[in-house]
Enzyme design. Structure first.
Site, mmCIF file in Angstrom:
data_model
loop_
_atom_site.group_PDB
_atom_site.id
_atom_site.type_symbol
_atom_site.label_atom_id
_atom_site.label_comp_id
_atom_site.label_asym_id
_atom_site.label_seq_id
_atom_site.Cartn_x
_atom_site.Cartn_y
_atom_site.Cartn_z
ATOM 1 N N GLY A 115 0.838 -1.188 -0.107
ATOM 2 C CA GLY A 115 -0.035 -0.017 0.147
ATOM 3 C C GLY A 115 0.722 1.282 0.028
ATOM 4 N N GLY A 181 23.298 -6.115 21.439
ATOM 5 C CA GLY A 181 22.175 -5.522 22.080
ATOM 6 C C GLY A 181 21.507 -6.317 22.793
ATOM 7 N N ALA A 184 14.936 -6.022 25.070
ATOM 8 C CA ALA A 184 14.110 -7.183 25.287
ATOM 9 C C ALA A 184 14.522 -8.327 24.025
ATOM 10 C CB ALA A 184 12.929 -6.766 25.066
ATOM 11 N N GLU A 204 26.965 -5.393 24.855
ATOM 12 C CA GLU A 204 26.145 -4.201 24.967
ATOM 13 C C GLU A 204 27.092 -2.894 24.957
ATOM 14 O OE1 GLU A 204 23.870 -1.604 25.280
ATOM 15 O OE2 GLU A 204 22.616 -3.329 25.439
ATOM 16 N N ASP A 311 4.471 1.626 15.519
ATOM 17 C CA ASP A 311 6.000 1.787 15.506
ATOM 18 C C ASP A 311 6.573 2.825 14.580
ATOM 19 O OD1 ASP A 311 5.800 -0.317 17.508
ATOM 20 O OD2 ASP A 311 7.048 -1.674 16.105
ATOM 21 N N HIS A 444 -3.364 -15.606 49.256
ATOM 22 C CA HIS A 444 -1.907 -16.315 49.725
ATOM 23 C C HIS A 444 -1.991 -17.750 49.463
ATOM 24 C CE1 HIS A 444 1.427 -17.409 52.425
ATOM 25 N NE2 HIS A 444 0.597 -18.212 52.716
#
Length: 465
Positions: A115, A181, A184, A204, A311, A444
């Protein structure tokens, strides 16, 4: 012949696009969705869902390997990499079929092809054969998502240097892998491959892994990953990857100097870049700044009738954010008055083992914002349910505004904490205080009791510490 005129056309069928389309249809708008690949976008087909299936396989394998801890003897368990990948693909395909069903149920038209938005509130769709059809709508929503970001020194060739997509469909399990990296995507794949026996090194650039999380969470994960046999290199840059030989030679540079790491596969997991190219944005005059489409609080672009979500716009690149944005966008289009999204109250979840979940301010950021704070922390070593489950790693940490008792942030690392964070999101939305949280009776034995106990710890009322 299907119609070429709609109330709403959504370009992209990821968790932003397909959710926007369903909500638009529910609100009585004639809706179509343009998709060049599989329905559900990256999230359902190549991201959130299939990775969770792989991670579950790794977790089951780890359970079996530690079965003696639970009084069960199992011998000779093997990780069948091909079968794990096959299961993951089956889960993804099932989810994508589910979206097809929802589209039929909601009478949403699928426009298969690439598109491109055009001036005059039009979308041109080019199918695989190269045939082009132009459709028009009063409202066009751009939800084209994002793809793996590439570093100049780590060029993805999809053979030896791969992105997340290839990482879940490799032909065979690598013996050695370097993960570049530690967000996540990086730490989730590192956990999966390390759990099934691959030798994993995480590189990292920043000074700690999962750098967006609370520093205590980063420290805990690093300790547990090292214990699991992974090598972790922080404040380290990849300067070159040589793929000319049989495997890869990865040159890394840190304060200690340069060194070379040999491996079979390099996984580049250094974030994502928005899909803003080749979508027709320039033709329409839609404003793009620093690679993201610019929008207002209801996702309108600078051009009337054109919107963008997910995003492709500024903000966290998360599926649940895209879905929320899509719903707000179409509700506004339909004449409702939705509340704008509070980007300060978006949960982030990482599904490595142990899991990580967080929302709101870290301790550092709360202080930077000028708050006087109270901090409460409760370790899972003191939780009865965690002990019974054999999942004592991690903690819950809550940050409160000392003045009004408002929950400023929640940070968790431990088993199933991704299922617990929504409580903090809800109480932040409802502006609940620390004292109210302490007086909210939790069942609990559960892991979630740690939330109540962490709140009590902040106010010196903790019972089980």
């Amino acid at each position: 012949m299907s119609s070429t005129k709609f109330d709403v056309i959504v370009v992209g069928s990821g968790p932003g696009g397909y959710v926007a389309a369903i909500r638009a249809s529910q609100l009585g708008l004639k809706t179509a969705v343009v998709e060049a690949a599989e329905l559900g976008g990256i999230c359902l087909n190549w991201g959130c869902i299939p990775t969770k299936a792989l991670l579950k396989s790794a977790q089951v394998f780890e359970y079996i390997n530690h079965s003696e801890d639970y009084g069960i003897t199992v011998s000779d368990a093997k990780a069948d990499f091909g079968s794990m990948v096959k299961r993951s693909r089956g889960v993804a395909q099932g989810m994508s079929k589910g979206i097809q069903f929802l589209f039929k149920k909601n009478k949403i038209e699928q426009l298969l092809g690439w598109g491109k938005v055009k001036p005059g509130k039009k979308v041109e769709v080019e199918d695989k054969e190269g045939n082009k059809t132009t459709y028009s709508a009063d409202h066009i929503i751009i939800a084209t998502g994002a793809r793996s970001r590439e570093l100049p020194a780590v060029k993805i060739d999809d053979e030896k240097v791969i992105g997340y997509r290839k990482a879940m469909t490799l032909d065979k399990q690598p013996k050695k892998m370097v993960v570049v990296g530690s967000g996540a995507i990086g730490v989730e794949f590192a956990y999966f491959y390390a759990a099934i026996g691959t030798e994993v090194t995480i590189v990292e650039f920043l000074d700690r892994i999962v750098p967006n999380e609370d520093p205590e969470v980063s420290k805990t994960l690093e300790k547990l990953y090292k214990k699991a046999g992974m090598k972790i290199m922080t404040s380290t840059e990849v300067t070159a990857v040589d793929t000319s030989g049989e495997g890869c030679k990865v040159t890394v540079k840190s304060k200690k100097g340069e060194e070379t790491i040999d491996c079979d596969i390099v996984l580049s997991a250094v974030g994502v870049v928005a899909n803003v190219e080749n979508c027709g944005l320039e033709d329409v005059g839609i404003l793009v700044d620093r690679g993201r489409v610019q929008v207002d609080e209801y996702y309108k672009t600078n051009m009337p009738g054109y919107y963008a979500i997910g995003d492709v716009i500024p903000g966290p690149a998360l599926a649940h954010v895209a879905s929320a944005e899509g719903i707000i966008c179409v509700e506004k289009i339909a004449g409702q008055q939705p509340e704008p999204l509070d980007y300060n109250n978006i949960p982030g979840c990482t599904y490595c083992s142990p899991e990580i979940a967080s929302v709101g301010y870290t301790e550092e950021k709360a202080k930077e914002a000028g708050y006087e704070i109270k901090v409460g922390k409760f370790p899972f070593t003191a939780s009865g349910k965690a002990s019974a489950a054999g999942a004592k790693d991690g903690f819950v940490k809550l940050i409160f505004d000392a003045k009004y008792g408002e929950v400023l942030g929640g940070h968790m690392i431990g088993a199933n904490v991704t299922e617990m964070i929504a409580e903090i999101v809800a109480i932040r939305k409802l502006e609940t205080t620390g004292h109210e949280l302490i007086k909210t009776v939790h069942p609990h034995p559960t892991m979630s009791e740690a939330i109540m106990e962490a709140a009590a710890a902040a106010y010196d009322e903790v019972i089980h510490l």
